[in-house]
Scaffold this active site. Structure first.
Site, PDB file in Angstrom:
ATOM      1  N   GLU A 174     -16.495  13.173   3.819  1.00  0.00           N
ATOM      2  CA  GLU A 174     -16.417  12.017   2.919  1.00  0.00           C
ATOM      3  C   GLU A 174     -15.181  11.178   3.263  1.00  0.00           C
ATOM      4  OE1 GLU A 174     -15.938  13.840  -0.898  1.00  0.00           O
ATOM      5  OE2 GLU A 174     -17.705  15.112  -0.656  1.00  0.00           O
TER       6      GLU A 174
ATOM      7  N   LYS B 241     -11.753   9.505   2.609  1.00  0.00           N
ATOM      8  CA  LYS B 241     -10.692   9.817   1.652  1.00  0.00           C
ATOM      9  C   LYS B 241     -10.025   8.517   1.246  1.00  0.00           C
ATOM     10  CE  LYS B 241      -6.772  12.910   0.887  1.00  0.00           C
ATOM     11  NZ  LYS B 241      -5.829  11.934   0.348  1.00  0.00           N
TER      12      LYS B 241
ATOM     13  N   ASP C 163      -7.599   5.964  -0.758  1.00  0.00           N
ATOM     14  CA  ASP C 163      -6.220   6.046  -1.193  1.00  0.00           C
ATOM     15  C   ASP C 163      -6.097   5.359  -2.543  1.00  0.00           C
ATOM     16  OD1 ASP C 163      -3.728   6.894  -0.875  1.00  0.00           O
ATOM     17  OD2 ASP C 163      -3.115   5.384   0.586  1.00  0.00           O
TER      18      ASP C 163
ATOM     19  N   TYR D  49     -16.482  12.028  -6.390  1.00  0.00           N
ATOM     20  CA  TYR D  49     -16.683  12.927  -5.252  1.00  0.00           C
ATOM     21  C   TYR D  49     -16.773  14.402  -5.632  1.00  0.00           C
ATOM     22  CZ  TYR D  49     -11.612  13.221  -5.779  1.00  0.00           C
ATOM     23  OH  TYR D  49     -10.359  13.365  -6.286  1.00  0.00           O
TER      24      TYR D  49
ATOM     25  N   LYS E 157      -6.353  13.406   8.285  1.00  0.00           N
ATOM     26  CA  LYS E 157      -5.704  12.123   8.042  1.00  0.00           C
ATOM     27  C   LYS E 157      -5.813  11.170   9.228  1.00  0.00           C
ATOM     28  CE  LYS E 157      -3.534  12.612   3.996  1.00  0.00           C
ATOM     29  NZ  LYS E 157      -2.128  12.350   3.929  1.00  0.00           N
TER      30      LYS E 157
ATOM     31  N   CYS F 105      16.479 -25.727   0.682  1.00  0.00           N
ATOM     32  CA  CYS F 105      15.168 -25.411   1.247  1.00  0.00           C
ATOM     33  C   CYS F 105      15.175 -25.649   2.756  1.00  0.00           C
ATOM     34  CB  CYS F 105      14.109 -26.286   0.582  1.00  0.00           C
ATOM     35  SG  CYS F 105      12.494 -26.181   1.370  1.00  0.00           S
TER      36      CYS F 105
ATOM     37  N   CYS G 295      12.770 -28.852   3.454  1.00  0.00           N
ATOM     38  CA  CYS G 295      13.069 -30.229   3.037  1.00  0.00           C
ATOM     39  C   CYS G 295      14.520 -30.455   2.621  1.00  0.00           C
ATOM     40  CB  CYS G 295      12.130 -30.654   1.911  1.00  0.00           C
ATOM     41  SG  CYS G 295      12.567 -29.932   0.316  1.00  0.00           S
TER      42      CYS G 295
ATOM     43  N   CYS H  41      11.931 -23.809  -4.000  1.00  0.00           N
ATOM     44  CA  CYS H  41      12.437 -25.133  -3.685  1.00  0.00           C
ATOM     45  C   CYS H  41      12.006 -26.083  -4.796  1.00  0.00           C
ATOM     46  CB  CYS H  41      11.824 -25.571  -2.348  1.00  0.00           C
ATOM     47  SG  CYS H  41      11.881 -27.341  -2.095  1.00  0.00           S
TER      48      CYS H  41
ATOM     49  N   CYS I 115       8.722 -31.844  -0.864  1.00  0.00           N
ATOM     50  CA  CYS I 115       8.787 -30.805   0.164  1.00  0.00           C
ATOM     51  C   CYS I 115       7.442 -30.726   0.891  1.00  0.00           C
ATOM     52  CB  CYS I 115       9.113 -29.462  -0.481  1.00  0.00           C
ATOM     53  SG  CYS I 115       9.256 -28.127   0.705  1.00  0.00           S
TER      54      CYS I 115
HETATM   55  S1  IVH Z   1     -11.644  16.517  -2.971  1.00  0.00           S
HETATM   56  C1  IVH Z   1     -10.100  20.477  -3.845  1.00  0.00           C
HETATM   57  N1  IVH Z   1     -12.668  14.314  -2.000  1.00  0.00           N
HETATM   58  O1  IVH Z   1      -7.234  13.160  -2.229  1.00  0.00           O
HETATM   59  C2  IVH Z   1     -10.630  19.141  -3.552  1.00  0.00           C
HETATM   60  N2  IVH Z   1     -10.419  14.282  -2.724  1.00  0.00           N
HETATM   61  O2  IVH Z   1      -5.296  15.959  -2.477  1.00  0.00           O
HETATM   62  C3  IVH Z   1      -9.773  18.101  -4.092  1.00  0.00           C
HETATM   63  N3  IVH Z   1      -9.338  12.104  -2.534  1.00  0.00           N
HETATM   64  O3  IVH Z   1      -5.670  12.505  -4.823  1.00  0.00           O
HETATM   65  C4  IVH Z   1     -10.145  16.744  -3.850  1.00  0.00           C
HETATM   66  N4  IVH Z   1     -11.067  11.037  -1.686  1.00  0.00           N
HETATM   67  O4  IVH Z   1      -8.219  12.156  -5.401  1.00  0.00           O
HETATM   68  C5  IVH Z   1     -11.579  14.901  -2.511  1.00  0.00           C
HETATM   69  N5  IVH Z   1     -13.706  12.423  -1.144  1.00  0.00           N
HETATM   70  C6  IVH Z   1     -12.633  13.016  -1.670  1.00  0.00           C
HETATM   71  C7  IVH Z   1     -11.426  12.316  -1.882  1.00  0.00           C
HETATM   72  C8  IVH Z   1     -10.340  12.996  -2.407  1.00  0.00           C
HETATM   73  C9  IVH Z   1      -9.799  10.930  -2.087  1.00  0.00           C
HETATM   74  C10 IVH Z   1      -7.976  12.317  -3.036  1.00  0.00           C
HETATM   75  C11 IVH Z   1      -7.938  13.030  -4.349  1.00  0.00           C
HETATM   76  C12 IVH Z   1      -6.523  13.518  -4.419  1.00  0.00           C
HETATM   77  C13 IVH Z   1      -6.277  13.855  -2.995  1.00  0.00           C
HETATM   78  C14 IVH Z   1      -6.478  15.345  -2.801  1.00  0.00           C
END
Ligand code: IVH
Length: 670
Positions: free
Chosen positions: A115, A117, A119, A229, A317, A411, A414, A429, A434
């Site tokens: 999946e 991940k 942020d 998720y 990552k 500025c 200008c 400014c 300007c």
């Molecule tokens: S699973 C044990 N799936 O990543 C499983 N986490 O450290 C725990 N996150 O802030 C999470 N996308 O919210 C999982 N598809 C995804 C995710 C995900 C983002 C974030 C989660 C947490 C961090 C996990």
């Protein structure tokens, strides 16, 4: 009291609206038009207004936000929310798979789910009997903050579970990530910059900051979204695998990232990672990697966890979009609103496949906070397609030759004065001519509520400025037909019309003229307040901050902004040039100082350009009176939108009835 039928109707409306919300926000595939949707929503709002006993916190009308909280409560997660072990390299992923096989004592390929991940902020939502009851942050994994009211405002979170395909379980805990799309984040920061508020460093911070608002109505205005998720405790429904969860959640109305994928073995997850990494720049949201999970719940249970992370999951990552380089210089850019932004010029460096040689430093406060100096070695970050920014400097690399930076007093575009108003982080400014701000200034000057110059549209303004015909707002009044006719989409007739419109705009009220100058923090209302008090344009040049602060409604931002604006020599010259071209403030028609003496007004219905109180003040300042009930002594009945019974009564009595426009003319406002 609501009848049974009304109650049923309300229930039906809520179900319908929830369903259409789901089509629109979750599936991105609406079935009805916005207008049809609005009709349903309005009917529900009306019924809830009339029958308060039918209101419920989970009604779709309540997504605007509940009253503010003093502080958040806490929520203990039924099942702890674990964190993820990280991998940066392919070998670590292979090792993860090997470890799992060793632990399970098997040679067979493991079935995985991969999946994106995202942020953002991890949250848990609890549904009892299909109703959203509690939502919380992950917190320390065991206890989080109760942010139910804020989560309720997120349109992609269902308030009731949908049951068209599958009945909902008795109890359901779902987990997911609340996030903000990059474009929405940029838009939000742009607005914050314009109003002098501090900026969010990245979409993640913006999402977190928005969710932690004690006032849910603020969260309601933030463009937050969610992808689910996973699950916590579930009663009344068994799941056998992660994939089954991801397939089932959408049936109940949840958003699941469409990029999730089943992978037959670990190689397939690595291919997935590469694919998603390629896609990264094209997606509207930021990801920091992919999550690889063992699909079978039976295997997950056997694998268990170590030190708060499950053995069955791994965050793979993406390479950080950060790099280290040297700041050669700090330059200042002037934006369309006059905001000065310090920008670091750096030795070119590649970040995430793109060469970067400039990074924003946002404003002086940020520079001071991070102690950024010219010559410093700095960590630079590129988040999504956001402008790169300096994250921090590495002080241990200083040679002593680094130089501090301070914002210029003039500025750089200008030469006008640069001002930082009280409570703002941004230097601006104040120059009315300007070049960086000129187009915006002219657009505002010409707009309907300002000088109302008909026919002076955006495209024409662009041409006038780009061709150098107009270098400041006063130049507009020196344009001739010969200047205009050669322009694109300009014929003799339209040139004539524009010159007429300019001619007609030459006698604004003082309030309109002040508003048209586009002085920061001086909107339409404040312009009226100032015009009523200062009475003549001359007085604006002489007024001091102290005098302005004595006026009710005028605070230090406005006071300083006005004084600095009129003190600027270049601005004075433009106003003089406007006057030379024949722009003269129209004096309100007055007999002595009290032109409305002996005249009584009565207001009914809503006015558009001012509040009832402002209208009353205006009348009274000009010596007139305002009646509160209909009677023979009333000279003028001013009728606004949706007038009340006073209107009918006034007509019965045969009183003189006028509209808002006539009223304004009568008191010399237009
Ligand atoms: S699973 C044990 N799936 O990543 C499983 N986490 O450290 C725990 N996150 O802030 C999470 N996308 O919210 C999982 N598809 C995804 C995710 C995900 C983002 C974030 C989660 C947490 C961090 C996990």
């Amino acid at each position: 009291m609501a009848t049974k039928e009304i109650e049923e109707r309300v229930k039906w409306l809520r179900k319908e609206i929830e369903y259409h919300n789901y089509r629109y926000y979750v599936l991105d595939d609406p079935e009805i038009s916005d207008a049809e949707y609005d009709t349903l929503m309005r009917e529900l709002e009306e019924l809830e207004r009339r029958y308060p006993e039918l209101r419920t916190p989970n009604s779709p009308t309540q997504r605007v936000g509940a009253p503010p909280l003093e502080e958040f409560g806490t929520v203990t997660h039924t099942i702890p929310m674990l964190s993820l072990a990280n991998a940066m390299e392919e070998e670590e992923v292979i090792e993860f798979d090997k470890r799992i096989k060793r632990f399970l004592k098997t040679d067979e390929d493991i079935d995985y789910v991969a999946e994106p991940k995202l942020d953002g902020v991890a949250v848990e939502l609890v549904y009892l009997k299909g109703e959203f009851v509690v939502g919380s942050t992950r917190g320390d994994g065991v206890t989080g903050e109760d942010i139910t009211q804020n989560l309720r405002t997120i349109k992609t979170i269902p308030l009731h579970l949908i049951e068209r395909e599958e009945p909902h379980p008795e109890k359901l805990e779902v987990r997911g990530e609340v996030y903000m799309e990059v474009e929405d984040f940029k838009e939000l920061n742009k607005k914050r910059q314009q109003s002098g508020e501090s900026l969010f460093a990245n979409p993640r911070n913006a999402a977190a900051g928005s969710l932690r608002q004690l006032d849910p109505s603020i969260t309601a205005q933030r463009p937050l979204k969610i992808f689910l998720y996973g699950i916590g405790e579930v009663r009344g429904r068994e799941f056998e695998s992660q994939w089954e969860v991801l397939q089932t959640l959408p049936k109940w109305g949840f958003r699941v990232n469409p990029l999730v994928r089943r992978c037959d073995d670990i190689r397939a997850t690595i291919d997935y990672y590469k694919e998603i990494n390629e896609l990264r720049e094209e997606l509207p949201y930021e990801m920091d990697g992919v999550v690889i999970k063992v699909n079978s719940f039976e295997l997950q249970n056997r694998l268990g966890e170590v030190s708060r992370s499950p053995r069955w999951a791994l965050a793979y990552k993406f390479p950080a979009k950060e790099a280290t380089t040297r700041i050669i210089d700090i330059k200042v850019q002037v934006g369309r609103t006059g905001a000065l932004t310090p920008v670091a010029e750096m030795e070119p460096v590649r970040i995430g496949g793109v060469e970067v040689k400039r990074a924003t430093l946002h404003n002086q406060d940020e520079i001071d906070k991070k102690d950024v100096r010219i010559g410093d070695t700095a960590v630079v970050q590129r988040a999504g397609d956001v402008i790169p920014e300096v994250v921090k400097v590495i002080k241990s690399k200083r040679s002593g030759a680094e130089r501090k930076f301070t914002m210029p007093e003039k500025c750089p575009v200008c030469g006008a004065e640069v001002v930082r108003l009280p409570g703002e982080a941004i230097h601006r400014c104040v120059g009315i001519s300007c070049p960086a701000q000129l187009k915006g200034r002219i657009r505002h000057f010409a707009s309907k509520r300002a000088m109302d110059i008909d026919g002076l549209g955006v495209k024409l303004i662009d041409q006038l400025v780009d061709k150098g015909l107009v270098k400041n707002i006063a130049d507009l009044y020196y344009l001739s037909e010969d200047d205009l006719i050669p322009l694109e989409r300009m014929a003799e007739k339209s040139a004539e019309n524009l010159l007429d419109a300019l001619q007609r705009s030459k006698h604004p009220s003082l309030a309109r003229f002040i508003y048209a100058l586009g002085i920061r923090h001086v909107g339409e209302h404040i312009s009226q307040v100032l015009a009523q008090r200062l009475k003549s344009l001359d007085k604006f040049y002489r007024v001091t901050e102290e005098e302005l602060l004595e006026i009710p409604e005028i605070g230090p931002e406005v006071a300083q902004s006005v004084v600095r604006f009129f003190r600027e020599r270049g601005n004075q010259e433009v106003i003089e040039r406007l006057q030379k071209a024949g722009v003269q403030i129209a004096e309100p028609k007055r007999q002595g100082e009290e032109p409305l003496k002996g005249i009584t007004f009565l207001f009914t219905g809503a006015l558009e350009g001012m509040t009832r109180n402002e209208a009353k003040d205006l009348v009274e300042q000009l010596g007139g009176e305002v009646a509160t009930s209909v009677g023979k002594r009333v000279d003028y009945v001013v009728v606004g939108k949706d007038p009340g019974s006073k209107y009918a009564k006034a007509r019965e009595l045969g009183l003189k009835i006028i509209d808002e426009g006539e009223f304004k003319r009568l008191i010399g406002l237009t």
